[in-house]
Design a protein around this motif. Structure first.
Motif, PDB file in Angstrom:
ATOM      1  N   ILE A 158      -9.927  -0.150  -0.846  1.00 42.20           N
ATOM      2  CA  ILE A 158     -10.659  -0.470   0.452  1.00 42.20           C
ATOM      3  C   ILE A 158     -10.103   0.215   1.372  1.00 42.20           C
ATOM      4  O   ILE A 158     -10.821   1.126   2.372  1.00 42.20           O
ATOM      5  CB  ILE A 158     -10.699  -1.947   0.423  1.00 42.20           C
ATOM      6  N   ILE A 159      -8.874  -0.028   1.785  1.00 40.35           N
ATOM      7  CA  ILE A 159      -7.892   0.936   2.732  1.00 40.35           C
ATOM      8  C   ILE A 159      -7.051   1.825   2.422  1.00 40.35           C
ATOM      9  O   ILE A 159      -6.476   2.680   2.977  1.00 40.35           O
ATOM     10  CB  ILE A 159      -7.367  -0.271   3.670  1.00 40.35           C
ATOM     11  N   ASP A 160      -7.021   1.836   1.107  1.00 44.03           N
ATOM     12  CA  ASP A 160      -5.915   2.788   0.338  1.00 44.03           C
ATOM     13  C   ASP A 160      -6.493   3.622  -0.679  1.00 44.03           C
ATOM     14  O   ASP A 160      -5.819   3.843  -1.575  1.00 44.03           O
ATOM     15  CB  ASP A 160      -4.584   1.952   0.065  1.00 44.03           C
ATOM     16  N   GLY A 161      -7.606   4.285  -0.374  1.00 43.56           N
ATOM     17  CA  GLY A 161      -8.250   5.060  -1.390  1.00 43.56           C
ATOM     18  C   GLY A 161      -7.850   6.547  -0.820  1.00 43.56           C
ATOM     19  O   GLY A 161      -6.854   7.065  -0.404  1.00 43.56           O
TER      20      GLY A 161
ATOM     21  N   THR B  55       0.712  -1.086   0.009  1.00 54.64           N
ATOM     22  CA  THR B  55      -0.023   0.070   0.013  1.00 54.64           C
ATOM     23  C   THR B  55       0.872   1.219   0.104  1.00 54.64           C
ATOM     24  O   THR B  55       2.056   1.155   0.407  1.00 54.64           O
ATOM     25  CB  THR B  55      -0.969   0.097   1.232  1.00 54.64           C
ATOM     26  N   SER B  56       0.200   2.270  -0.186  1.00 53.49           N
ATOM     27  CA  SER B  56       1.239   3.751  -0.202  1.00 53.49           C
ATOM     28  C   SER B  56       1.452   4.176   1.173  1.00 53.49           C
ATOM     29  O   SER B  56       2.291   4.754   1.312  1.00 53.49           O
ATOM     30  CB  SER B  56       0.093   4.947  -0.730  1.00 53.49           C
TER      31      SER B  56
ATOM     32  N   THR C 293     -16.245   2.752   3.606  1.00 52.52           N
ATOM     33  CA  THR C 293     -17.302   2.993   2.737  1.00 52.52           C
ATOM     34  C   THR C 293     -17.326   3.863   1.719  1.00 52.52           C
ATOM     35  O   THR C 293     -17.558   3.916   0.719  1.00 52.52           O
ATOM     36  CB  THR C 293     -18.628   3.042   3.358  1.00 52.52           C
ATOM     37  N   ALA C 294     -16.652   5.263   1.948  1.00 51.43           N
ATOM     38  CA  ALA C 294     -16.438   6.141   1.169  1.00 51.43           C
ATOM     39  C   ALA C 294     -15.566   5.898  -0.100  1.00 51.43           C
ATOM     40  O   ALA C 294     -15.471   6.422  -0.817  1.00 51.43           O
ATOM     41  CB  ALA C 294     -16.168   7.426   2.047  1.00 51.43           C
TER      42      ALA C 294
END
Length: 269
Positions: A223-226, A60-61, A254-255
């Motif tokens: 999902i976790i890295d938006g 992830t980032s 969710t966003a």
């Protein structure tokens, strides 16, 4: 001779124009009426890489390394929009599906009895909307059994899991493979159902003889890295691993789902 030549050209032009109009009429009559089918293919990726369960290391980032073991999400309430702005809504009783990365057959949703036309947008929900849930267990039909068999229920009273994202992770502060579980759904007063609208890069031409396939990339990293960055390390509960199933992170996740899906291309054949 010149008169005859011009006459022939004029006659050919009239014939061509008449044929063109006839073909247009045929197209309007023969292909924009009736019903056809369309497929929505959900292709899970992690960033720019095709998703491979259990072995692939995905970073992830935030510098966390994930081996994803399970990805499932509920797709529901599908609406297709034509070029003229009119819409076709898939009947509610036929509009709940589970996309499962471990089950290839589940990754293409086949919609039948779709009015023929040129479609430019698709809208769908992620999760089960509250109106449907409020029908009670008997009102869910066969989907409740499917969701339960796929591990997409907490319990009937607690409701559906809308997204299930699990695996192992490491980070700068977590040196050994540690379990993570991210589940979205209703928590307290937050229902966490969301809808996604996607523009198609080219029209999906549903005809009685043409079944388009809309190829959708689902970037599970988002999902976790938006837009919202969720660190699994911050949610690590020691021996239990990183568990995100409620709290302030769930609305943020969710966003993030609105940026998870993109249409890569459309096949019209």
């Amino acid at each position: 001779m010149k008169f005859q030549f011009k006459t022939i050209i004029a006659a050919l032009a009239i014939t061509f124009a008449f044929t063109s109009c006839s073909n247009d009429d045929d197209d309007a009559t023969n292909t924009i009426t009736g019903e056809g089918a369309i497929g929505l293919e959900f292709d899970n990726v992690f960033g720019s890489a095709n998703l491979i369960l259990n072995t692939q290391i995905n970073t992830t980032s935030q510098g966390e390394n994930l081996k994803v073991s399970d990805v499932k999400y509920i797709v529901s309430n599908i609406v297709l929009t034509k070029e003229d702005g009119s819409t076709y809504t898939v009947p509610k009783s036929e509009s709940y599906f589970i996309v499962d990365e471990s089950d290839e057959a589940s990754q293409t949703i086949e919609l039948s009895n779709v009015p023929a036309g040129n479609y430019t947008k698709v809208k769908f929900g992620i999760g089960v909307d509250q109106e449907q849930f409020n029908l009670g267990a008997d009102g869910q039909g066969d989907f409740l059994t499917l969701a339960d068999s796929k591990g997409m229920m907490w319990s009937w009273s607690a409701g559906y899991k809308f997204v299930k994202f699990e695996g192992l992770f490491t980070s700068a502060s977590v040196a050994t493979d540690t379990e993570f579980m991210v589940h979205t759904g209703q928590t307290g007063t937050d229902y966490n159902y969301t809808e996604i609208t996607l523009n198609l890069p080219e029209q999906a031409t549903v005809r009685t003889t043409i079944t388009p396939d809309v190829h959708i990339f689902a970037d599970v990293a988002k999902i976790i890295d938006g837009t919202n960055k969720i660190n699994l390390s911050d949610n690590n509960m020691g021996g239990m691993g990183a568990m995100i199933m409620g709290g302030a992170n769930l609305p943020l996740i969710t966003a993030n789902l609105s940026g998870m899906f993109t249409v890569n291309h459309v096949h019209n054949d």
